[in-house]
Design a protein around this motif. Structure first.
Motif, PDB file in Angstrom:
ATOM      1  N   ALA A   6       0.848  -1.195   0.000  1.00 49.30           N
ATOM      2  CA  ALA A   6       0.000   0.000   0.000  1.00 49.30           C
ATOM      3  C   ALA A   6       0.881   1.242   0.000  1.00 49.30           C
ATOM      4  CB  ALA A   6      -0.903   0.006   1.224  1.00 49.30           C
ATOM      5  N   VAL A   7       0.615   2.144  -0.922  1.00 51.59           N
ATOM      6  CA  VAL A   7       1.286   3.439  -0.985  1.00 51.59           C
ATOM      7  C   VAL A   7       0.323   4.449  -0.394  1.00 51.59           C
ATOM      8  CG1 VAL A   7       2.348   5.155  -2.484  1.00 51.59           C
ATOM      9  CG2 VAL A   7       2.488   2.724  -3.081  1.00 51.59           C
ATOM     10  N   ILE A   8       0.743   5.114   0.694  1.00 48.13           N
ATOM     11  CA  ILE A   8      -0.167   6.016   1.406  1.00 48.13           C
ATOM     12  C   ILE A   8       0.501   7.360   1.672  1.00 48.13           C
ATOM     13  CG2 ILE A   8      -1.353   4.070   2.475  1.00 48.13           C
ATOM     14  CD1 ILE A   8       0.107   4.881   5.118  1.00 48.13           C
ATOM     15  N   ARG A   9      -0.299   8.302   2.125  1.00 47.07           N
ATOM     16  CA  ARG A   9       0.201   9.617   2.517  1.00 47.07           C
ATOM     17  C   ARG A   9       1.021   9.492   3.806  1.00 47.07           C
ATOM     18  NH1 ARG A   9      -3.095  13.727   0.101  1.00 47.07           N
ATOM     19  NH2 ARG A   9      -4.990  12.839  -0.775  1.00 47.07           N
ATOM     20  N   MET A  10       2.037  10.332   3.941  1.00 46.93           N
ATOM     21  CA  MET A  10       2.895  10.307   5.124  1.00 46.93           C
ATOM     22  C   MET A  10       2.103  10.583   6.403  1.00 46.93           C
ATOM     23  SD  MET A  10       6.038   9.546   4.356  1.00 46.93           S
ATOM     24  CE  MET A  10       7.068  10.205   5.645  1.00 46.93           C
ATOM     25  N   ASN A  11       1.111  11.465   6.328  1.00 47.96           N
ATOM     26  CA  ASN A  11       0.377  11.830   7.542  1.00 47.96           C
ATOM     27  C   ASN A  11      -0.614  10.756   7.986  1.00 47.96           C
ATOM     28  OD1 ASN A  11      -1.372  12.299   5.374  1.00 47.96           O
ATOM     29  ND2 ASN A  11      -2.408  13.959   6.423  1.00 47.96           N
ATOM     30  N   MET A  12      -0.687   9.652   7.248  1.00 50.30           N
ATOM     31  CA  MET A  12      -1.606   8.568   7.601  1.00 50.30           C
ATOM     32  C   MET A  12      -0.882   7.353   8.175  1.00 50.30           C
ATOM     33  SD  MET A  12      -4.349  10.063   6.920  1.00 50.30           S
ATOM     34  CE  MET A  12      -5.713   8.952   6.838  1.00 50.30           C
ATOM     35  N   VAL A  13       0.400   7.469   8.399  1.00 50.80           N
ATOM     36  CA  VAL A  13       1.198   6.328   8.849  1.00 50.80           C
ATOM     37  C   VAL A  13       0.720   5.794  10.198  1.00 50.80           C
ATOM     38  CG1 VAL A  13       3.506   5.625   9.611  1.00 50.80           C
ATOM     39  CG2 VAL A  13       3.233   6.950   7.508  1.00 50.80           C
ATOM     40  N   ASN A  14       0.600   6.639  11.198  1.00 46.58           N
ATOM     41  CA  ASN A  14       0.214   6.162  12.529  1.00 46.58           C
ATOM     42  C   ASN A  14      -1.188   5.559  12.542  1.00 46.58           C
ATOM     43  OD1 ASN A  14       2.657   6.750  13.737  1.00 46.58           O
ATOM     44  ND2 ASN A  14       2.038   8.841  14.240  1.00 46.58           N
ATOM     45  N   LYS A  15      -2.117   6.187  11.845  1.00 43.60           N
ATOM     46  CA  LYS A  15      -3.476   5.641  11.782  1.00 43.60           C
ATOM     47  C   LYS A  15      -3.483   4.267  11.105  1.00 43.60           C
ATOM     48  CE  LYS A  15      -5.965  10.017  11.693  1.00 43.60           C
ATOM     49  NZ  LYS A  15      -6.832  10.898  10.924  1.00 43.60           N
ATOM     50  N   THR A  16      -2.667   4.115  10.076  1.00 42.43           N
ATOM     51  CA  THR A  16      -2.594   2.850   9.360  1.00 42.43           C
ATOM     52  C   THR A  16      -1.972   1.775  10.242  1.00 42.43           C
ATOM     53  OG1 THR A  16      -2.438   4.020   7.249  1.00 42.43           O
ATOM     54  CG2 THR A  16      -1.747   1.718   7.267  1.00 42.43           C
ATOM     55  N   LYS A  17      -0.900   2.110  10.957  1.00 44.48           N
ATOM     56  CA  LYS A  17      -0.270   1.151  11.872  1.00 44.48           C
ATOM     57  C   LYS A  17      -1.271   0.667  12.914  1.00 44.48           C
ATOM     58  CE  LYS A  17       3.179   3.497  13.483  1.00 44.48           C
ATOM     59  NZ  LYS A  17       4.442   3.999  14.053  1.00 44.48           N
ATOM     60  N   GLU A  18      -1.987   1.598  13.519  1.00 41.53           N
ATOM     61  CA  GLU A  18      -2.973   1.248  14.549  1.00 41.53           C
ATOM     62  C   GLU A  18      -4.093   0.383  13.975  1.00 41.53           C
ATOM     63  OE1 GLU A  18      -4.273   4.968  16.185  1.00 41.53           O
ATOM     64  OE2 GLU A  18      -2.278   5.453  16.949  1.00 41.53           O
ATOM     65  N   ALA A  19      -4.582   0.742  12.803  1.00 39.83           N
ATOM     66  CA  ALA A  19      -5.681  -0.009  12.193  1.00 39.83           C
ATOM     67  C   ALA A  19      -5.244  -1.426  11.828  1.00 39.83           C
ATOM     68  CB  ALA A  19      -6.195   0.727  10.962  1.00 39.83           C
ATOM     69  N   LEU A  20      -4.028  -1.581  11.313  1.00 39.22           N
ATOM     70  CA  LEU A  20      -3.541  -2.920  10.984  1.00 39.22           C
ATOM     71  C   LEU A  20      -3.399  -3.772  12.243  1.00 39.22           C
ATOM     72  CD1 LEU A  20      -0.880  -2.181   8.207  1.00 39.22           C
ATOM     73  CD2 LEU A  20      -3.056  -3.391   7.944  1.00 39.22           C
ATOM     74  N   ALA A  21      -2.869  -3.171  13.300  1.00 37.58           N
ATOM     75  CA  ALA A  21      -2.730  -3.911  14.565  1.00 37.58           C
ATOM     76  C   ALA A  21      -4.102  -4.346  15.082  1.00 37.58           C
ATOM     77  CB  ALA A  21      -2.004  -3.056  15.598  1.00 37.58           C
ATOM     78  N   GLU A  22      -5.081  -3.457  15.024  1.00 40.00           N
ATOM     79  CA  GLU A  22      -6.447  -3.794  15.466  1.00 40.00           C
ATOM     80  C   GLU A  22      -7.073  -4.882  14.591  1.00 40.00           C
ATOM     81  OE1 GLU A  22      -8.833  -0.275  15.774  1.00 40.00           O
ATOM     82  OE2 GLU A  22      -7.423   0.680  17.168  1.00 40.00           O
ATOM     83  N   ALA A  23      -6.653  -4.943  13.331  1.00 44.01           N
ATOM     84  CA  ALA A  23      -7.175  -5.956  12.407  1.00 44.01           C
ATOM     85  C   ALA A  23      -6.431  -7.282  12.562  1.00 44.01           C
ATOM     86  CB  ALA A  23      -7.069  -5.447  10.971  1.00 44.01           C
ATOM     87  N   GLY A  24      -5.494  -7.355  13.514  1.00 47.72           N
ATOM     88  CA  GLY A  24      -4.768  -8.595  13.746  1.00 47.72           C
ATOM     89  C   GLY A  24      -3.538  -8.773  12.895  1.00 47.72           C
ATOM     90  N   VAL A  25      -3.025  -7.657  12.334  1.00 48.08           N
ATOM     91  CA  VAL A  25      -1.831  -7.712  11.496  1.00 48.08           C
ATOM     92  C   VAL A  25      -0.795  -6.739  12.060  1.00 48.08           C
ATOM     93  CG1 VAL A  25      -0.943  -7.503   9.138  1.00 48.08           C
ATOM     94  CG2 VAL A  25      -3.309  -8.200   9.510  1.00 48.08           C
TER      95      VAL A  25
END
Length: 124
Positions: A6-25
């Motif tokens: 996934a290629v994402i915006r820099m300002n979305m890194v922390n939200k993406t990390k948290e969401a992946l962890a919550e999704a079990g990844v």
């Protein structure tokens, strides 16, 4: 197994990390990158700028620059693909150009270096 990139915006890194962890990844790679999409770019201006025509470079302005991005890579079981893709999309979608891209590719094998485990055991 599938590799999701996934290629994402820099300002979305922390939200993406948290969401992946919550999704079990919780395990993934994140790399810094620069790039841009094809939207709103006049290819004739790009070619002119590449040839050194100052007028083309001036007209291109900010539209031709590369933007900082973050590339997330995660390898998951086939059954997890849709959940991971949906999670990344929900967190990163603003509805504006530059939200990113997600690529899904097959992974034929993987090996955990420490133990020699292969396949699904190596990514658990």
């Amino acid at each position: 197994m599938k590799e999701i990139t996934a290629v994402i915006r820099m300002n979305m890194v922390n939200k993406t990390k948290e969401a992946l962890a919550e999704a079990g990844v919780p395990a993934f790679f994140a790399l810094e990158a620069q790039g841009r999409g094809k939207g709103l770019i006049n290819s004739a201006l790009l070619q002119g700028a590449a040839k050194g025509y100052e007028e083309a470079a001036e007209l291109l302005g900010e539209k031709g620059r590369l933007y900082p991005k973050r590339v997330f890579t995660v390898v998951v079981e086939d059954t997890q693909v849709e959940d991971v893709v949906t999670t990344i999309m929900e967190v990163n979608r603003t509805g504006k150009p530059g939200d990113g891209k997600i690529f899904v590719a097959p992974v034929f094998d993987s090996v955990r270096v420490r133990t020699g485990e292969r396949g699904a055991k190596s990514i658990d």
